[in-house]
Design a protein around this motif. Structure first.
Motif, PDB file in Angstrom:
ATOM      1  N   UNK A  92      38.518  38.584  18.895  1.00  0.00           N
ATOM      2  CA  UNK A  92      39.015  38.308  20.232  1.00  0.00           C
ATOM      3  C   UNK A  92      38.943  36.826  20.544  1.00  0.00           C
ATOM      4  N   UNK A  93      39.799  36.385  21.442  1.00  0.00           N
ATOM      5  CA  UNK A  93      39.722  35.041  21.982  1.00  0.00           C
ATOM      6  C   UNK A  93      39.272  35.142  23.433  1.00  0.00           C
ATOM      7  N   UNK A  94      38.732  34.070  23.954  1.00  0.00           N
ATOM      8  CA  UNK A  94      38.185  34.110  25.307  1.00  0.00           C
ATOM      9  C   UNK A  94      38.837  33.039  26.159  1.00  0.00           C
ATOM     10  N   UNK A  95      39.139  33.402  27.387  1.00  0.00           N
ATOM     11  CA  UNK A  95      39.684  32.450  28.344  1.00  0.00           C
ATOM     12  C   UNK A  95      38.912  32.607  29.650  1.00  0.00           C
ATOM     13  N   UNK A  96      38.806  31.514  30.380  1.00  0.00           N
ATOM     14  CA  UNK A  96      38.130  31.545  31.674  1.00  0.00           C
ATOM     15  C   UNK A  96      39.058  32.139  32.720  1.00  0.00           C
ATOM     16  N   UNK A  97      38.483  32.902  33.640  1.00  0.00           N
ATOM     17  CA  UNK A  97      39.270  33.381  34.759  1.00  0.00           C
ATOM     18  C   UNK A  97      39.670  32.172  35.610  1.00  0.00           C
ATOM     19  N   UNK A  98      40.957  32.010  35.911  1.00  0.00           N
ATOM     20  CA  UNK A  98      41.406  30.794  36.609  1.00  0.00           C
ATOM     21  C   UNK A  98      41.183  30.828  38.121  1.00  0.00           C
ATOM     22  N   UNK A  99      40.830  31.989  38.666  1.00  0.00           N
ATOM     23  CA  UNK A  99      40.677  32.097  40.112  1.00  0.00           C
ATOM     24  C   UNK A  99      39.208  32.294  40.476  1.00  0.00           C
ATOM     25  N   UNK A 100      38.898  31.923  41.706  1.00  0.00           N
ATOM     26  CA  UNK A 100      37.532  32.038  42.197  1.00  0.00           C
ATOM     27  C   UNK A 100      37.303  33.449  42.732  1.00  0.00           C
ATOM     28  N   UNK A 101      36.674  34.283  41.927  1.00  0.00           N
ATOM     29  CA  UNK A 101      36.354  35.652  42.333  1.00  0.00           C
ATOM     30  C   UNK A 101      35.276  36.182  41.402  1.00  0.00           C
ATOM     31  N   UNK A 102      34.334  36.967  41.912  1.00  0.00           N
ATOM     32  CA  UNK A 102      33.318  37.567  41.045  1.00  0.00           C
ATOM     33  C   UNK A 102      33.991  38.436  39.986  1.00  0.00           C
ATOM     34  N   UNK A 103      33.570  38.309  38.732  1.00  0.00           N
ATOM     35  CA  UNK A 103      34.244  39.024  37.650  1.00  0.00           C
ATOM     36  C   UNK A 103      34.196  40.537  37.852  1.00  0.00           C
ATOM     37  N   UNK A 104      33.104  41.037  38.468  1.00  0.00           N
ATOM     38  CA  UNK A 104      32.979  42.479  38.669  1.00  0.00           C
ATOM     39  C   UNK A 104      33.740  42.964  39.897  1.00  0.00           C
ATOM     40  N   UNK A 105      34.478  42.056  40.547  1.00  0.00           N
ATOM     41  CA  UNK A 105      35.305  42.435  41.691  1.00  0.00           C
ATOM     42  C   UNK A 105      36.791  42.288  41.374  1.00  0.00           C
ATOM     43  N   UNK A 106      37.114  42.085  40.101  1.00  0.00           N
ATOM     44  CA  UNK A 106      38.506  41.889  39.690  1.00  0.00           C
ATOM     45  C   UNK A 106      39.016  43.150  39.009  1.00  0.00           C
ATOM     46  N   UNK A 107      40.095  43.710  39.535  1.00  0.00           N
ATOM     47  CA  UNK A 107      40.722  44.890  38.946  1.00  0.00           C
ATOM     48  C   UNK A 107      42.134  44.551  38.486  1.00  0.00           C
ATOM     49  N   UNK A 108      42.463  44.906  37.245  1.00  0.00           N
ATOM     50  CA  UNK A 108      43.843  44.785  36.770  1.00  0.00           C
ATOM     51  C   UNK A 108      44.576  46.068  37.137  1.00  0.00           C
ATOM     52  N   UNK A 109      45.599  45.954  37.971  1.00  0.00           N
ATOM     53  CA  UNK A 109      46.298  47.136  38.470  1.00  0.00           C
ATOM     54  C   UNK A 109      47.466  47.544  37.582  1.00  0.00           C
ATOM     55  N   UNK A 110      48.277  46.575  37.160  1.00  0.00           N
ATOM     56  CA  UNK A 110      49.438  46.898  36.334  1.00  0.00           C
ATOM     57  C   UNK A 110      49.889  45.642  35.608  1.00  0.00           C
ATOM     58  N   UNK A 111      50.778  45.816  34.633  1.00  0.00           N
ATOM     59  CA  UNK A 111      51.279  44.687  33.848  1.00  0.00           C
ATOM     60  C   UNK A 111      52.761  44.872  33.574  1.00  0.00           C
ATOM     61  N   UNK A 112      53.436  43.767  33.314  1.00  0.00           N
ATOM     62  CA  UNK A 112      54.855  43.809  32.972  1.00  0.00           C
ATOM     63  C   UNK A 112      55.243  42.492  32.313  1.00  0.00           C
ATOM     64  N   UNK A 113      55.714  42.585  31.055  1.00  0.00           N
ATOM     65  CA  UNK A 113      56.204  41.430  30.304  1.00  0.00           C
ATOM     66  C   UNK A 113      55.220  40.265  30.325  1.00  0.00           C
ATOM     67  N   UNK A 114      53.955  40.561  30.097  1.00  0.00           N
ATOM     68  CA  UNK A 114      52.941  39.519  29.996  1.00  0.00           C
ATOM     69  C   UNK A 114      52.298  39.126  31.305  1.00  0.00           C
ATOM     70  N   UNK A 115      52.859  39.566  32.431  1.00  0.00           N
ATOM     71  CA  UNK A 115      52.270  39.275  33.734  1.00  0.00           C
ATOM     72  C   UNK A 115      51.330  40.403  34.150  1.00  0.00           C
ATOM     73  N   UNK A 116      50.249  40.049  34.819  1.00  0.00           N
ATOM     74  CA  UNK A 116      49.304  41.030  35.329  1.00  0.00           C
ATOM     75  C   UNK A 116      49.265  40.940  36.851  1.00  0.00           C
TER      76      UNK A 116
END
Length: 317
Positions: A92-116
């Protein structure tokens, strides 16, 4: 820069033609390669910076052999390659979350063509995020549009004929329902005004997030609490109208579905058969469904609440 053939005169890249250069070479480059290619000349910089090329490139690299999945944790986002043929350890590769939010409060809802589409659970704000470029856009507005509530709302990403990436937000509060569409091209929301006229949407159904296929955003709506079974709705992205679609018939009282797109066709996994659940794979053909496969029963029996969220195929089986 030249291409050399055996026993042939050296050929300039200018002799290849624009179609071969774009559709056979540049579109296959990784993102960093595209960035470097923009430095070749002004013409390449201009073309490679267009939305048209960005969409073609995204759709090419999002084929089944280049699928990835993302795991969020401790403010780091791990990106894993998805390979059905390699049984070795996942690198795996690792990237930093670009937005200011607690990691345990971030939910990925859906994706389309590389966008989340990402939701912050502590605020309800929605963000469209491209993990490849780390670019993101907060789409929630001051008038509460784009504020997401789990278990009540539904989300769908899609693109229209003008190449405008859009986000559809179905919002339910106190028995009422609103539908809004966000345009990334114009950075604005507009309301779908007719939504509340559909009586069957009232009550407490459970909506899936949208699955986009051939100009339609599909939603499965579960009415088990009201003993109405499962319904399939399609949102035509050009007319911006919802239509009730057909759903495979089952003699059982309890069943559920999960939508996936395989080879650009809409498919659905259906679980049914209380108490011994089984799974069928169906494909939509026109306005009807064709059963493709009945999977062997899983021991112990699966739970109806399980979710099949992704499916890939190499075309060989």
């Amino acid at each position: 820069m030249f291409l050399h053939g055996h026993g042939r005169q050296s050929t300039s890249i200018d002799d290849l033609g624009l179609d071969i250069l774009v559709y056979e070479i540049l579109i296959r480059l990784p993102a960093k390669g595209v960035g470097r290619s923009k430095c070749v000349c002004k013409e390449w910089l201009s073309f490679l910076s267009t939305r048209h090329f960005a969409m073609m490139h995204c759709r090419h690299i999002s084929t089944s052999y280049n699928q990835k999945f993302i795991a969020i944790g401790s403010r780091l986002c791990s990106v894993f390659p998805l390979s059905c043929e390699d049984s070795g350890p996942l690198l795996n590769s690792r990237i930093l979350l670009p937005f200011e939010a607690p990691w345990n409060k971030v939910n990925i809802l859906t994706s389309f063509e590389g966008l989340l589409c990402v939701c912050f659970r502590n605020t309800g704000k929605l963000v469209i995020w491209n993990p490849l470029t780390r670019a993101f856009k907060e789409v929630s507005s001051s008038n509460s549009r784009g504020l997401y509530k789990p278990k009540s709302d539904a989300i769908g990403l899609y693109v229209d004929k003008t190449d405008d990436y859009k986000l559809l937000h179905i919002k339910r509060r106190r028995g009422r329902m609103w539908v809004h569409v966000y345009s990334s091209m114009f950075d604005s929301w507009h309301k779908i005004t007719f939504a509340n006229k559909l009586r069957c949407w009232r009550g407490k159904p459970i909506w899936s997030n949208g699955t986009f296929c051939k100009g339609v955003l599909y939603f499965l709506v579960n009415f088990f609490i009201e003993n109405k079974g499962v319904m399939l709705f399609g949102f035509d992205v050009e007319s911006e109208r919802f239509r009730l679609k057909t759903f495979p018939r089952f003699p059982h009282a309890y069943y559920d579905g999960n939508l996936v797109v395989v080879h650009k066709e809409l498919h659905m996994f259906v679980t049914h058969g209380l108490p011994n659940w089984t799974v069928d794979l169906w494909r939509m053909e026109g306005e009807s469904w064709v059963k493709l496969w009945v999977f062997p029963r899983i021991q112990p029996p699966i739970n109806l609440s399980c979710s099949i969220t992704h499916f890939t195929s190499t075309g060989r089986g």
